[in-house]
Enzyme design. Structure first.
Site, PDB file in Angstrom:
ATOM      1  N   GLY A  79      44.425  30.560  45.271  1.00  0.00           N
ATOM      2  CA  GLY A  79      43.277  31.460  45.351  1.00  0.00           C
ATOM      3  C   GLY A  79      42.270  31.058  44.314  1.00  0.00           C
ATOM      4  N   THR A  80      41.282  31.872  44.187  1.00  0.00           N
ATOM      5  CA  THR A  80      40.266  31.522  43.213  1.00  0.00           C
ATOM      6  C   THR A  80      40.789  31.622  41.796  1.00  0.00           C
ATOM      7  OG1 THR A  80      39.590  33.743  43.648  1.00  0.00           O
ATOM      8  CG2 THR A  80      38.181  32.010  44.463  1.00  0.00           C
ATOM      9  N   TYR A  81      41.794  32.442  41.624  1.00  0.00           N
ATOM     10  CA  TYR A  81      42.309  32.612  40.268  1.00  0.00           C
ATOM     11  C   TYR A  81      43.223  31.476  39.857  1.00  0.00           C
ATOM     12  CZ  TYR A  81      46.406  33.810  42.820  1.00  0.00           C
ATOM     13  OH  TYR A  81      47.470  33.743  43.675  1.00  0.00           O
ATOM     14  N   GLY A  82      43.738  30.770  40.835  1.00  0.00           N
ATOM     15  CA  GLY A  82      44.672  29.721  40.472  1.00  0.00           C
ATOM     16  C   GLY A  82      45.645  29.427  41.583  1.00  0.00           C
ATOM     17  N   LEU A  83      46.763  28.907  41.184  1.00  0.00           N
ATOM     18  CA  LEU A  83      47.748  28.484  42.174  1.00  0.00           C
ATOM     19  C   LEU A  83      49.061  29.201  41.925  1.00  0.00           C
ATOM     20  CD1 LEU A  83      46.983  24.725  41.673  1.00  0.00           C
ATOM     21  CD2 LEU A  83      46.314  26.053  43.655  1.00  0.00           C
ATOM     22  N   LYS A 126      52.622  31.352  38.435  1.00  0.00           N
ATOM     23  CA  LYS A 126      51.201  31.493  38.727  1.00  0.00           C
ATOM     24  C   LYS A 126      50.456  30.696  37.679  1.00  0.00           C
ATOM     25  CE  LYS A 126      48.150  35.465  39.518  1.00  0.00           C
ATOM     26  NZ  LYS A 126      48.257  36.913  39.732  1.00  0.00           N
ATOM     27  N   ASP A 181      42.511  42.955  56.386  1.00  0.00           N
ATOM     28  CA  ASP A 181      41.323  42.397  55.759  1.00  0.00           C
ATOM     29  C   ASP A 181      40.771  43.350  54.737  1.00  0.00           C
ATOM     30  OD1 ASP A 181      39.819  40.687  58.558  1.00  0.00           O
ATOM     31  OD2 ASP A 181      41.415  40.206  57.187  1.00  0.00           O
TER      32      ASP A 181
END
Lengths: 706, 239
Positions: A44-48, A68, A255
């Site tokens: 995601g945008t925060y990381g993996l 994470k 969603d």
């Protein structure tokens, strides 16, 4: 005596080592060597997020761990505030049903941060808890609307991100799985165990909030926030009015859930930058109920993801009277009837499932929601499925990123109608649904009923239909004599003061009769029963901790990463390129997880086999089935579910949004704060634009161009 | 935490002749430094309080020689700002540090130093970052006691308690009560009845009050000079 000196030396040594490792990417840092990396499970945008197992020397060997990795910030801002908040909360909370932070690692060489968690295999149906959260966003929004001098009796909010890769949404929800794939009821033992664990976690959080002093509030988040936003100076937000009900029939609950976290993040920034509201009501959100799927902890419910969670300290200002919210299927009747003293009774803020506030009565609407979930687990259908108001489709939102400069442009469209009636159709309908099943509340049964505003205001309407009989048992197919029915009816007690508490519910007879709830909700209770094989999370086992795939560079998605491998941490992840072509690729987010499936697939069989050497019953035959299920999921992303609002294609909504924005004649001013108010009957439009960087301009033009 | 665990001068510091008194003075001076720095970058008092608490927690585990307080202080502020949701940019801190100490080479730090120290501090804190402060209970207590007029005075005393290690030793609400006690006694307000109604151990409250008053007395005599002496014992950075 030279203890300390030794420490320093050791440190230097360590640092040197790290540096060497940095130069030689094939060498894992020392601490990582205690884990066997299995693969990447999310991004995601925060990381993996990686799946790993603890290596043999440790007593916990073989245990699965989710690691994470936070992407480090680029602009020299050190550890991301998101990571800090997550660590902060997880350090304080220890409970079997709250996901456990096992370890924190820092790699000083590249300043990356790794959090090691217990691994949760299944996401319990997330919509349930999360939608209730919108209440909270509403509260915040309405505060800021008040701050801006507007008055409104109702406020609906909705924010959406099309960027957020819904990889999290790949989580396999048990309810949906049963409804769509297995077509059979969830087994009693599983229901009981899940419910028990849910209550147990809830009870803990309720008590924890009490312990925190004062009006502390603990909120738990569902999805990770965009970590860059706090750093982010220029941002772009549009807030457009409409009712959430209009949206919810276009967009799946699923969603919606993912959107919300982004939302509130946005609000933080929004509020902090522009409105400087009272000290710290920046807080969040939803719960992700993760169900552990493996090993010793298989089938244990975990409340997870504290990325956005806050310990809430300053009391919110009591708000005049803002209204109803998003999905109201799980809302307690007292909320529907307009109980509005947030501090003393149930409150909008409070209805969120895990959201806990000191005032004891606030927990009661949580329990109502748990009751609804309980019934949903039993019947696989939402218990009180009120109608959504059908109205014109409305624009929602867009989120645009510039990968080069890592600038986020957010558009939030929040919908709120102005000077609405104090009591909406959907509320009425929801109440009607409840009354139909539970019978009419009477002032004798519910003494404070007469004090609730809508009860008085709308007496004819509400009291118009007479439902005297309780039909709950026939709806949930339970005999009124059973403990399950007894517990359910206590959770769905009209009078919040008589409603059972989480602590009491845990003591209930239901949990003391066979089958006893267990820590593993998924093993068959009797040996002759067949265990249900829930689909497992897809694991990409080609990735390494750097988020790169040095092993099989031929795989398309990974190869993109491999290229950026050297400058890893520079945030350039393939999917982030996507927004650049936003206008033409609006359909992407939905497709992305599907796009990931092919390479996940190749690894799936092997992983599932390797993951469970002990051969837990649930995992039997996993290798074959996972493959199959994976395929099924691809064909049917599960959005057009019976009983759930149809998902329209994202593209069409986005285009619709564009058309609507243009139709409203919105001027988007760039470079300075521009609040524009449009009164588009019956909705209100606020657009807040603040852009500090000209780079955003191009994004913005893109946005307007489509 | 027990005072015995806090008032420990690390062996390496002791080697350099840093006494417990020096240790306390340096921590106090650094608390003031954090406060001043925070005024420049404009963050709320709670961030300051959290930053000071982090700094004091760090020095229960690490020595002054090992972790240069001149760097630890701004870094704690940086970290606290993140934890308390009002992120301050590192370059802003670096800028104001330069502004506050334009000449002093010992206070010259780069952004990189702060970011590196941030990691070390996170480790030293063992990632425990939640801190509770007396401010919230202070407001509640004063409201309850009907002594809101003492608010500002008491708030000031609470701020001063961060020049000591009290926040590591006592629960925040007792510190708040002690400050109210001092305030009400010095303003000759009759608060005894109200205190008696509270179900708290008044002995503890009085002890905390005594500590605060002792601290004020101690502050009187040529504090500047003593701080300078204490700092002279710190090692120079080997840059």
């Amino acid at each position: 005596m030279s203890n300390r000196g030794g420490g320093i030396l050791g440190n230097h040594h360590h640092l040197q080592q790290q540096q060497q490792q940095h130069n030689n990417p094939n060498n894992k840092p020392e601490w990582l060597q205690q884990y066997d990396l299995i693969g990447k499970i999310g991004e995601g945008t925060y990381g993996l997020v990686f799946l790993a197992r603890i290596k043999p020397p440790s007593p916990n060997r073989g245990k699965s761990i989710a690691i994470k990795k936070f992407k480090q910030s680029k602009d020299g801002d050190g550890v991301s505030p998101t990571a800090i908040r997550e660590i902060m909360l997880l350090r304080e909370i220890t409970h079997e049903n709250v996901v456990k932070l096992v370890n924190v690692h820092i790699n000083p060489a590249d300043m990356s941060l790794y959090l090691a968690f217990d691994y949760a295999e299944h996401d319990l149906y997330v919509g349930i808890a999360s939608l209730l959260f919108v209440d909270l966003v509403m509260e915040i929004l309405s505060t800021f609307v008040q701050g801006s001098g507007m008055r409104m009796s109702h406020l609906y909010s909705y924010i959406f991100s099309s960027l957020f890769p819904p990889f999290k949404l790949l989580g396999q929800e048990i309810i949906r799985y049963h409804r769509d794939k297995v077509n059979q009821a969830v087994n009693q033992y599983t229901v009981k165990s899940l419910l028990w664990q849910l209550l147990n976690g809830l009870n803990y959080l309720h008590r924890y909030a009490l312990k925190l002093q004062g009006q502390s509030l603990l909120l738990v988040s569902l999805f990770p926030p965009p970590p860059h936003i706090p750093y982010y100076h220029g941002f772009f937000a549009a807030v457009i009015g409409s009712s959430i009900e209009t949206l919810s029939h276009q967009i799946s609950w699923y969603d919606l859930a993912c959107i919300l976290s982004l939302h509130s993040m946005m609000f933080h920034v929004c509020i902090r930058n522009f409105f400087m509201m009272s000290t710290c009501f920046i807080l969040c959100e939803i719960v992700s109920l993760k169900v552990m799927g493996e090993g010793e902890e298989q089938g244990v419910v975990k409340i997870a993801d504290f990325g956005l969670a806050r310990i809430y300290q300053a009391p919110l200002k009591p708000l005049a009277d803002n209204g109803v919210v998003v999905t109201i299927w799980y809302r307690a009747p007292e909320l529907l009837l307009g109980a509005k003293h947030y501090t003393s009774a149930v409150g909008i803020l409070i209805s969120s499932l895990i959201l806990a506030r000191l005032t004891v009565s606030s927990y009661e609407s949580d329990m109502w929601a748990v009751g609804c979930i309980f019934a949903e687990l039993l019947t696989l259908k939402p218990l009180f499925q009120g109608a959504e108001v059908k109205a014109t489709p409305n624009p929602f939102q867009l989120l645009v990123t510039n990968t080069k400069l890592l600038l986020f442009v957010l558009i939030i469209l929040c919908y709120f109608s102005v000077i609405n009636t104090s009591f909406t159709f959907s509320q009425l309908d929801q109440l009607d649904k409840i009354f139909k099943v539970l019978g009419h509340p009477t002032p004798e049964k519910w003494s404070t009923l007469v004090n609730l505003p809508h009860w008085q205001q709308d007496v004819q309407h509400i009291q118009g239909h007479k439902y005297d009989n309780t039909a709950l048992y026939s709806v949930v197919h339970l005999s009124p004599k059973t403990p399950a029915y007894d517990l359910l009816s206590k959770m769905l007690e009209y009078d919040p003061r008589k409603r059972i508490t989480a602590a009491q519910a845990l003591e209930h007879e239901y949990f003391k009769t066979e089958p006893l709830p267990g820590r593993n909700a998924f093993v068959p209770y009797r040996p002759d029963e067949k265990a249900v094989n829930y689909p497992t999370r897809p694991v990409d086992n080609t990735a390494d901790f750097e988020g790169t795939a040095s092993i099989q560079p031929s795989q398309p998605v990974q190869s993109g990463n491999a290229v950026s491998g050297n400058m890893h941490g520079s945030h350039i992840v393939p999917n982030r390129n996507m927004p650049r072509q936003m206008p033409t690729m609006v359909g992407m987010p939905r497709m992305q997880p599907q796009g990931m499936a092919p390479y996940n697939m190749s690894s799936q069989a092997g992983v599932a086999g390797a993951m469970n050497p002990g051969g837990m019953p649930m995992q039997r035959g996993m290798a074959n089935q996972a493959h199959q299920q994976q395929q099924m999921r691809r064909k049917d992303p599960g959005m057009g579910l019976p009983g759930y609002p149809q998902q329209r294609s994202r593209r069409s909504i986005t285009l619709q949004a564009a058309a609507d924005i243009r139709a409203m004649g919105l001027d988007l001013e760039i470079g300075h704060l521009t609040p524009i108010l449009y009164n588009v009957n019956p909705y209100f439009v606020i657009v807040i634009v603040k852009l500090s960087n000209s780079e955003l301009l191009s994004n913005d033009q893109n946005l307007l161009a489509f | 935490m027990d005072p015995e665990d806090i008032d420990v001068v690390q062996p390496l510091d002791r080697e350099r002749g840093i006494s417990l008194e020096d240790f306390k003075l340096i921590k106090m001076h650094m608390s003031n430094y954090i406060t001043k720095l925070a005024q420049n970058v404009k963050v709320r008092q709670r961030v300051v309080a959290t930053a000071i608490t982090y700094m004091r927690r760090v020095y229960t585990r690490r020595g002054l020689t090992e972790f240069d307080p001149r760097l630890v202080a701004p870094t704690c502020l940086y970290l606290a700002a993140k934890a308390e949701e009002s992120t301050v940019q590192a370059r802003l801190l670096v800028f104001y540090i330069k502004k506050m100490y334009p000449e002093d080479i010992r206070y010259r730090f780069e952004i990189k130093d702060i970011l590196e120290m941030e990691m070390k501090i996170l480790e030293a804190l063992n990632y425990y970052l939640v801190v509770f402060h007396p401010y919230r209970s202070l407001t509640q207590f004063l409201q309850d006691a009907g002594m809101m007029d003492l608010m500002q005075f008491t708030w000031g005393i609470v701020n001063d308690t961060y020049k000591m290690d009290l926040i590591l030793i006592h629960p925040p609400h007792l510190i708040a009560l002690a400050c109210i006690y001092i305030a009400s006694v010095s303003k000759e307000k009759d608060s005894i009845a109200w205190f008696e109604e509270l179900r708290v151990d008044m002995n503890v409250v009085k002890n905390i009050s005594m500590e605060i008053l002792d601290f004020y007395d101690n502050m009187m005599n040529n504090i500047e000079e003593r701080i300078n002496i204490a700092f002279s014992k710190l090692p120079l950075r080997s840059a």
